[in-house]
Design an enzyme around this catalytic site. Structure first.
Site, mmCIF file in Angstrom:
data_model
loop_
_atom_site.group_PDB
_atom_site.id
_atom_site.type_symbol
_atom_site.label_atom_id
_atom_site.label_comp_id
_atom_site.label_asym_id
_atom_site.label_seq_id
_atom_site.Cartn_x
_atom_site.Cartn_y
_atom_site.Cartn_z
ATOM 1 N N HIS A 140 0.938 -1.271 0.088
ATOM 2 C CA HIS A 140 -0.149 0.035 -0.109
ATOM 3 C C HIS A 140 0.718 1.364 -0.183
ATOM 4 O O HIS A 140 0.629 2.314 -0.922
ATOM 5 C CB HIS A 140 -0.971 -0.088 1.254
ATOM 6 C CG HIS A 140 -1.593 1.136 1.327
ATOM 7 N ND1 HIS A 140 -2.805 1.219 1.064
ATOM 8 C CD2 HIS A 140 -1.255 2.433 2.067
ATOM 9 C CE1 HIS A 140 -3.327 2.672 1.444
ATOM 10 N NE2 HIS A 140 -2.362 3.385 2.144
ATOM 11 N N GLU A 141 1.758 1.388 0.815
ATOM 12 C CA GLU A 141 2.712 2.561 1.078
ATOM 13 C C GLU A 141 3.410 2.560 -0.249
ATOM 14 O O GLU A 141 3.765 3.949 -0.785
ATOM 15 C CB GLU A 141 3.619 2.283 2.353
ATOM 16 C CG GLU A 141 2.995 2.506 3.614
ATOM 17 C CD GLU A 141 2.000 3.716 3.745
ATOM 18 O OE1 GLU A 141 2.349 4.723 3.190
ATOM 19 O OE2 GLU A 141 0.896 3.406 4.178
ATOM 20 N N HIS A 144 1.770 4.417 -2.984
ATOM 21 C CA HIS A 144 1.633 5.943 -2.916
ATOM 22 C C HIS A 144 3.072 6.543 -3.617
ATOM 23 O O HIS A 144 3.025 7.403 -4.319
ATOM 24 C CB HIS A 144 1.740 6.240 -1.434
ATOM 25 C CG HIS A 144 0.273 6.239 -0.799
ATOM 26 N ND1 HIS A 144 -0.831 6.595 -1.272
ATOM 27 C CD2 HIS A 144 0.110 5.635 0.439
ATOM 28 C CE1 HIS A 144 -1.849 6.334 -0.494
ATOM 29 N NE2 HIS A 144 -1.320 5.718 0.496
ATOM 30 N N GLU A 215 -6.315 6.802 -1.029
ATOM 31 C CA GLU A 215 -6.149 5.744 -0.142
ATOM 32 C C GLU A 215 -6.833 4.465 -0.486
ATOM 33 O O GLU A 215 -6.300 3.438 -0.726
ATOM 34 C CB GLU A 215 -6.692 6.009 1.361
ATOM 35 C CG GLU A 215 -5.971 7.169 1.947
ATOM 36 C CD GLU A 215 -4.424 6.628 2.316
ATOM 37 O OE1 GLU A 215 -4.280 5.508 2.369
ATOM 38 O OE2 GLU A 215 -3.365 7.531 2.348
#
Length: 305
Positions: A140-141, A144, A215
């Site tokens: 997930h990070e 980004h 997100e």
């Protein structure tokens, strides 16, 4: 270099629109300050200097604020191993790896581009998550970073930071020296305060609208990269529940960085205040991951392996 994280045209479009609107707001804000303060040199130099500092040093500022420190492979071999594996799968540069000695389970990414990025996790997160759950959070990070929305949020938040600082300065100035200035100076100060407050409010709403979508985009990209939506769903459920039990005073310290976190430092779901939230609700995120699980043919239960 293009990573293997699935591109998201809607995210790219939203980032472009947000930056365009904030750019217009920024120009109007600077113009208003020049007119009110009658010193374009001061306004432009200060604004440009702060923007440059936030862009170039955002990673150091974030790590310092959240008590993070860079860690080598020898100290955290499993953490480095997971990030190495994900970066190889995604075909992207490995970011700097950092750890924050905080009990609050969370993670964040920062940096101006994929070649100058930092991924930071808290010791509370490392202690609570299973390896497959940690992989989902780190994917997930990394998404980004790959989508470059970390840099966009960093730049976008600049205007709100400046406006907020001016509001605080004006309020302190009124409190500490209100009786020693003439009416003209007081009127100018009140006008600056009003313009800054309006700019802060508009930028606040624009950034949060973008942050909520990014997100969901990161959840989607991470689930598709790892092929295990249920692992990310499990991590979200576990982390959100544990954050609700963190003392309020510790959460307040972390809330300034909510836009960068994996999940917000809130003791409960925001409910009617969702419009002001930096993240979509837990239910929205789990619903999306459940749909992806169905598409991939994976068991959609949040704890599934």
């Amino acid at each position: 270099m293009q990573s293997r994280f699935r591109s998201d045209r809607r995210l790219t479009a939203r980032m472009g629109i947000t930056l365009f609107l904030l750019g217009l707001l920024y120009v109007a804000f600077v113009a208003a300050l020049i007119v009110l303060l009658k010193s374009w040199v001061l306004v432009v130099v200060v604004a440009a200097g702060l923007l440059g500092a936030q862009y170039w040093f955002s990673d150091r500022i974030a790590l310092f604020a959240m008590r993070g420190r860079v860690v080598e492979r020898e100290e955290y071999p499993e953490l480095h191993g997971v990030i190495d594996r994900l970066c190889a799968i995604a075909d992207m540069p490995k970011p700097v790896v950092a750890v924050s000695d905080m009990d609050m389970p969370n993670a964040f990414a920062t940096g101006r581009n994929p070649d100058n990025a930092v991924i930071c996790v808290t010791t509370g997160l490392l202690r609570r998550l299973e390896p497959h759950e940690l992989e989902g959070v780190l994917a997930h990070e990394l998404s980004h970073v790959a989508h470059k929305d970390v840099a966009v949020i960093t730049v976008a938040s600049f205007l709100g930071v400046i406006a907020g600082l001016i509001v605080r300065f004006a309020l302190y100035s009124q409190l500490l020296g209100g009786g020693r200035r003439d009416q003209n100076t007081a009127a100018i100060l009140a006008a600056v305060l009003g313009v800054s407050a309006a700019v802060y409010a508009i930028s606040f709403l624009l950034i949060r609208a973008l942050s909520r979508y990014r997100e969901l985009a990161a959840d989607r990209a991470a689930a598709l990269l790892t092929g295990r939506p249920s692992a990310l769903a499990s991590a979200l459920t576990k982390v959100s529940g544990d954050i609700a039990r963190i003392p309020s005073k510790d959460l307040r310290t972390a809330q300034a960085f909510n836009a960068f976190y994996f999940t917000p430092a809130l003791g409960r779901e925001p409910g009617i205040a969702q419009i002001f939230s930096t993240h979509p609700s837990l239910e929205q995120r789990l619903d999306q991951l459940g749909r992806i699980s169905t598409e991939l043919g994976e068991a959609a239960t949040p704890g599934g392996a």
